[in-house]
Scaffold this motif. Structure first.
Motif: not given
Length: 348
Positions: A53-66
């Motif tokens: 996806l080429g996005i920041r780690r914070e956004a990835i963590n948020k995506l997986f938490r969701k």
């Protein structure tokens, strides 16, 4: 094979999210892409999805938490992955992504049988395939995973049991196939493969020559059968590794086997093998940094120092400033930085 036409026609439809401007659509597309990768490969990790996806780690963590909170994926703690965990589809996630993509996913939702020994190998091939699809000079337009090849019988059952289930396949578009294959793909009277296979080597075990255990000749023979056949599964083999030394050793062993020619290769066999086995040295540093270098991060500049007082000042101005441009601009900034504030609707 007719079975592979399903994946050929599917292309990268769900792998590469469309470009949306609406935050809700962006979030949904990322959600689908993550579940799609996990479903087709069997499991995946945050590092793989972030690379895709080429996005920041914070956004990835948020995506997986969701995804975990919504019960769509199961987390399994990992000692091999730098992420500390890998992820499988849950039964609910399997139903959800099957409905969204109209595909059937043959996957166990129980993670107890997870093979931690091959974990980095399996994650590495995901990165390699994504890289070729997104960034390669060749126009690869579709992919097949090892899991899917085994479901078709390669290396598993039936008449294909003794064939090698390669780590993955990539489909080369018709325009590039003619220039990249040994065979004349423009001859419509014959059925030539435009699939290229990928192999990842994370150890040197298959190159070691012992009296009772020397795997490289057997593997090479399986490649040869597919490469020389007019209806072969693939027309090229791409080798990847995190160590250039492993690729050099594979090439040296292969040259040694061909030179000795104990298997009785014809001149045509030798020509095809020599031209069709390719070693991708240029990607070794990327795999090493992602999976073997403990000090490496995918985006080292992802941590941004933010002044809390200035955030509150901006929020205060948001509530009294009637400018739509100002409000939209501040909303975009908060969304980009991953900041949540009850007075700023980020829609993310």
């Amino acid at each position: 094979m007719l079975e592979l036409s399903i994946y050929q026609n599917l292309g990268t439809r769900f792998l590469i999210p469309p470009e949306y401007n609406n935050p809700t659509q962006i979030g949904h597309a990322r959600r689908i892409a993550a579940l799609y990768v996990i479903g087709r490969f069997g499991f995946s990790s945050k590092t793989v999805i972030q690379y895709l996806l080429g996005i920041r780690r914070e956004a990835i963590n948020k995506l997986f938490r969701k995804l975990v909170t919504d019960g769509l994926i199961n987390e399994r703690k990992s000692f091999g992955s730098k992420d500390g965990a890998v992820y499988y589809l849950s039964a609910k996630g399997k139903r959800f992504i099957s409905f969204e993509t109209e595909l059937e996913y043959h996957q166990k939702t129980d993670t107890s049988a997870h093979n931690s020994k091959t974990e980095i190998h399996d994650l590495s091939i995901q990165i390699c395939m994504i890289n070729r699809l997104l960034h390669s000079r060749e126009n690869y337009t579709a992919f097949v995973t090892e899991k899917e090849l085994r479901e078709l019988g390669y290396g598993t059952f039936g008449e294909l049991r003794n064939e090698r289930a390669v780590d993955g396949l990539l489909y080369l578009s018709a325009g590039d196939c003619k220039d990249n294959c040994m065979n004349n793909c423009s001859d419509s009277s014959k059925s030539y493969s435009c699939w290229h296979s990928l192999e990842i080597e994370t150890s040197n075990a298959k190159n070691k020559r012992a009296a009772n255990n020397y795997l490289r000749p057997e593997i090479l023979e399986k490649y040869r059968r597919q490469l020389v056949a007019e209806d072969g599964l693939y027309s090229r083999v791409l080798f990847f590794s995190h160590r250039e030394r492993f690729l050099r050793q594979i090439a040296a062993r292969t040259d040694e086997i061909i030179k000795e020619n104990a298997l009785g290769y014809t001149d045509k066999d030798i020509e095809v093998l020599t031209a069709s086995l390719k070693y991708v040295h240029s990607f070794c540093p990327t795999l090493y940094e992602l999976f073997w270098n403990p000090d490496s991060k995918l985006d080292k500049d992802s941590h941004i120092k933010i002044d809390q007082d200035r955030i509150e000042q901006a929020v205060a101005l948001y509530s009294v400033n009637s400018s739509n441009e100002y409000q939209q601009g501040l909303t975009d900034v908060f969304r980009t930085l991953g900041i949540k504030h009850p007075d700023i609707p980020t829609n993310n």
